[in-house]
Write a protein that holds these residues in place. Structure first.
Motif, PDB file in Angstrom:
ATOM      1  N   PRO A 115      30.343  40.047 149.783  1.00  0.00           N
ATOM      2  CA  PRO A 115      31.036  41.291 149.439  1.00  0.00           C
ATOM      3  C   PRO A 115      32.325  41.041 148.656  1.00  0.00           C
ATOM      4  O   PRO A 115      33.004  40.019 148.835  1.00  0.00           O
ATOM      5  N   MET A 116      32.653  41.964 147.794  1.00  0.00           N
ATOM      6  CA  MET A 116      33.936  41.984 147.106  1.00  0.00           C
ATOM      7  C   MET A 116      35.055  42.061 148.148  1.00  0.00           C
ATOM      8  O   MET A 116      34.955  42.785 149.137  1.00  0.00           O
ATOM      9  N   ARG A 117      36.143  41.301 147.946  1.00  0.00           N
ATOM     10  CA  ARG A 117      37.146  41.126 148.982  1.00  0.00           C
ATOM     11  C   ARG A 117      38.353  42.063 148.862  1.00  0.00           C
ATOM     12  O   ARG A 117      39.348  41.869 149.572  1.00  0.00           O
ATOM     13  N   GLY A 118      38.277  43.075 148.006  1.00  0.00           N
ATOM     14  CA  GLY A 118      39.433  43.951 147.850  1.00  0.00           C
ATOM     15  C   GLY A 118      39.926  44.582 149.140  1.00  0.00           C
ATOM     16  O   GLY A 118      41.107  44.461 149.486  1.00  0.00           O
ATOM     17  N   PRO A 119      39.064  45.268 149.910  1.00  0.00           N
ATOM     18  CA  PRO A 119      39.527  45.848 151.166  1.00  0.00           C
ATOM     19  C   PRO A 119      40.061  44.818 152.159  1.00  0.00           C
ATOM     20  O   PRO A 119      41.001  45.104 152.907  1.00  0.00           O
ATOM     21  N   VAL A 120      39.495  43.620 152.175  1.00  0.00           N
ATOM     22  CA  VAL A 120      39.998  42.569 153.061  1.00  0.00           C
ATOM     23  C   VAL A 120      41.434  42.215 152.691  1.00  0.00           C
ATOM     24  O   VAL A 120      42.294  42.025 153.569  1.00  0.00           O
ATOM     25  N   LYS A 121      41.728  42.144 151.399  1.00  0.00           N
ATOM     26  CA  LYS A 121      43.088  41.826 150.968  1.00  0.00           C
ATOM     27  C   LYS A 121      44.051  42.953 151.329  1.00  0.00           C
ATOM     28  O   LYS A 121      45.204  42.701 151.687  1.00  0.00           O
ATOM     29  N   ALA A 122      43.587  44.194 151.261  1.00  0.00           N
ATOM     30  CA  ALA A 122      44.435  45.308 151.671  1.00  0.00           C
ATOM     31  C   ALA A 122      44.751  45.214 153.160  1.00  0.00           C
ATOM     32  O   ALA A 122      45.897  45.433 153.582  1.00  0.00           O
ATOM     33  N   ALA A 123      43.741  44.879 153.964  1.00  0.00           N
ATOM     34  CA  ALA A 123      43.965  44.736 155.405  1.00  0.00           C
ATOM     35  C   ALA A 123      44.930  43.591 155.697  1.00  0.00           C
ATOM     36  O   ALA A 123      45.768  43.681 156.611  1.00  0.00           O
ATOM     37  N   ARG A 124      44.850  42.518 154.940  1.00  0.00           N
ATOM     38  CA  ARG A 124      45.779  41.402 155.132  1.00  0.00           C
ATOM     39  C   ARG A 124      47.207  41.812 154.771  1.00  0.00           C
ATOM     40  O   ARG A 124      48.168  41.358 155.413  1.00  0.00           O
ATOM     41  N   ALA A 125      47.347  42.639 153.755  1.00  0.00           N
ATOM     42  CA  ALA A 125      48.682  43.127 153.399  1.00  0.00           C
ATOM     43  C   ALA A 125      49.278  43.952 154.538  1.00  0.00           C
ATOM     44  O   ALA A 125      50.475  43.846 154.840  1.00  0.00           O
ATOM     45  N   MET A 126      48.438  44.760 155.189  1.00  0.00           N
ATOM     46  CA  MET A 126      48.920  45.542 156.323  1.00  0.00           C
ATOM     47  C   MET A 126      49.298  44.649 157.498  1.00  0.00           C
ATOM     48  O   MET A 126      50.287  44.900 158.199  1.00  0.00           O
ATOM     49  N   ALA A 127      48.521  43.591 157.735  1.00  0.00           N
ATOM     50  CA  ALA A 127      48.866  42.655 158.797  1.00  0.00           C
ATOM     51  C   ALA A 127      50.203  41.978 158.510  1.00  0.00           C
ATOM     52  O   ALA A 127      51.022  41.757 159.417  1.00  0.00           O
ATOM     53  N   ARG A 128      50.439  41.680 157.250  1.00  0.00           N
ATOM     54  CA  ARG A 128      51.720  41.072 156.864  1.00  0.00           C
ATOM     55  C   ARG A 128      52.869  42.052 157.082  1.00  0.00           C
ATOM     56  O   ARG A 128      53.955  41.655 157.521  1.00  0.00           O
ATOM     57  N   LEU A 129      52.628  43.328 156.788  1.00  0.00           N
ATOM     58  CA  LEU A 129      53.655  44.344 157.024  1.00  0.00           C
ATOM     59  C   LEU A 129      53.996  44.419 158.511  1.00  0.00           C
ATOM     60  O   LEU A 129      55.180  44.435 158.890  1.00  0.00           O
ATOM     61  N   ARG A 130      52.986  44.475 159.360  1.00  0.00           N
ATOM     62  CA  ARG A 130      53.238  44.584 160.801  1.00  0.00           C
ATOM     63  C   ARG A 130      53.953  43.349 161.328  1.00  0.00           C
ATOM     64  O   ARG A 130      54.819  43.451 162.206  1.00  0.00           O
ATOM     65  N   ALA A 131      53.603  42.167 160.796  1.00  0.00           N
ATOM     66  CA  ALA A 131      54.229  40.939 161.260  1.00  0.00           C
ATOM     67  C   ALA A 131      55.684  40.823 160.814  1.00  0.00           C
ATOM     68  O   ALA A 131      56.456  40.065 161.416  1.00  0.00           O
ATOM     69  N   ALA A 132      56.074  41.576 159.798  1.00  0.00           N
ATOM     70  CA  ALA A 132      57.437  41.492 159.272  1.00  0.00           C
ATOM     71  C   ALA A 132      58.463  42.145 160.185  1.00  0.00           C
ATOM     72  O   ALA A 132      59.661  41.930 160.016  1.00  0.00           O
ATOM     73  N   GLY A 133      57.995  42.957 161.137  1.00  0.00           N
ATOM     74  CA  GLY A 133      58.927  43.602 162.054  1.00  0.00           C
ATOM     75  C   GLY A 133      59.370  44.963 161.563  1.00  0.00           C
ATOM     76  O   GLY A 133      58.921  45.452 160.515  1.00  0.00           O
ATOM     77  N   PRO A 134      60.261  45.630 162.305  1.00  0.00           N
ATOM     78  CA  PRO A 134      60.682  46.981 161.965  1.00  0.00           C
ATOM     79  C   PRO A 134      61.319  47.063 160.576  1.00  0.00           C
ATOM     80  O   PRO A 134      62.056  46.162 160.163  1.00  0.00           O
ATOM     81  N   HIS A 135      61.009  48.147 159.884  1.00  0.00           N
ATOM     82  CA  HIS A 135      61.604  48.409 158.571  1.00  0.00           C
ATOM     83  C   HIS A 135      61.575  49.912 158.371  1.00  0.00           C
ATOM     84  O   HIS A 135      60.577  50.572 158.686  1.00  0.00           O
TER      85      HIS A 135
END
Length: 296
Positions: A115-135
């Protein structure tokens, strides 16, 4: 041995082209070597390389059809191509990008391609946002993400699982080969696969919707895609019912990365980053188009 930049004993042009979490790219003369991300699936990468080799005139073909293993990283070799000039926005090859996409989307997908990995990369971006802490800017991004259908969050099958897609289309994914005046070709097969072709149009569509891409440039891109028979949108009429979900997802992905980087650097969002966060806030008030798989 190469010198600090652009100097090599053999006289070849040499230099670091990119160094990111998802890959390191180095040029030596007419050749480019890419060390792919450590978690790259070697079997999937081999299938993607084979697909690129079978699509001359659309994708830049690899020099090694099988990735090499170097210090635990998968390494591929490519001919060097001249990139888009970031200092000449008026000369951006929107028509070439759109035409290549349409040709890619119409090409038969090789058997077994993942499968094309576009949605997977979007989900990884969200995981990175959550790991960054409150903003303070995180809340509208999280709300916009929650409103997307499951396929756009990599939680369900895509509405289209047969079309050959690039997966991460932007102007940095085009080069002229042979450099400097050869035809434009698509590069970077890391996200290549089968899936929903609207994802490949979503980044310019999102930029246009956020006010970051002028309407005339968006129209050039869309018109060229339609003229080349691209299947992601209707041949005429309003393209937005088809593009809305993917464009929202790319907006959220861009905003998530912007906020995560802002938090990590302890600095405020810049004007462009704030624009995509503001777009997420506006999106939360209006549900995505229901035409393409929102119920998943």
């Amino acid at each position: 041995m190469p010198g600090p930049r652009g100097a090599c004993a053999c006289g070849a042009e040499d230099g670091l082209l990119a160094d990111r979490d998802d890959g390191t790219v180095v040029r030596h003369g007419d050749f480019v070597a890419k060390a792919h991300a450590p978690d790259t699936d070697p079997a999937a990468l081999a299938l993607r390389l084979s697909a690129a080799a079978g699509l001359p005139g659309i994708l830049l073909p690899p020099l090694n059809p099988t990735p090499a293993d170097l210090l635990g990283r998968r390494v591929t070799l490519w001919p060097y191509g001249g990139p888009v000039d970031p200092d000449s926005p008026d000369a951006a090859p929107w028509e070439a990008a759109a035409t290549l996409l349409a040709r890619l989307h119409r090409a038969p997908a090789p058997d077994g391609l993942p499968p094309m990995r576009g949605p997977v990369k979007a989900a990884r971006a969200m995981a990175r946002l959550r790991a960054a802490g409150p903003h303070p800017a995180a809340a509208p991004v999280l709300r916009a993400w929650a409103a997307l259908p499951g396929w756009a969050r990599a939680e369900a099958a895509m509405p289209d699982t047969m079309t050959l897609c690039h997966g991460d289309l932007h102007l940095g994914q085009l080069v002229r080969h042979p450099a400097p005046d050869g035809p434009w070709l698509l590069i970077d097969v890391d996200d290549l696969g089968v899936g929903d072709p609207t994802w490949d149009l979503a980044r310019p569509a999102a930029w246009y919707a956020c006010g970051l891409l002028p309407p005339d440039e968006w129209l050039r891109f869309l018109t060229a895609y339609r003229d080349a028979g691209g299947p992601a949108v209707p041949a005429d009429g309003d393209p937005w019912p088809a593009l809305d979900v993917a464009a929202r997802a790319l907006t959220v992905q861009t905003a998530a990365l912007a906020v995560a980087k802002s938090a990590a650097a302890d600095r405020p969002l810049d004007e462009v980053q704030q624009a995509v966060v503001d777009a997420c806030d506006r999106m939360s008030a209006v549900p995505p188009e229901l035409a393409r798989g929102f119920a998943t």
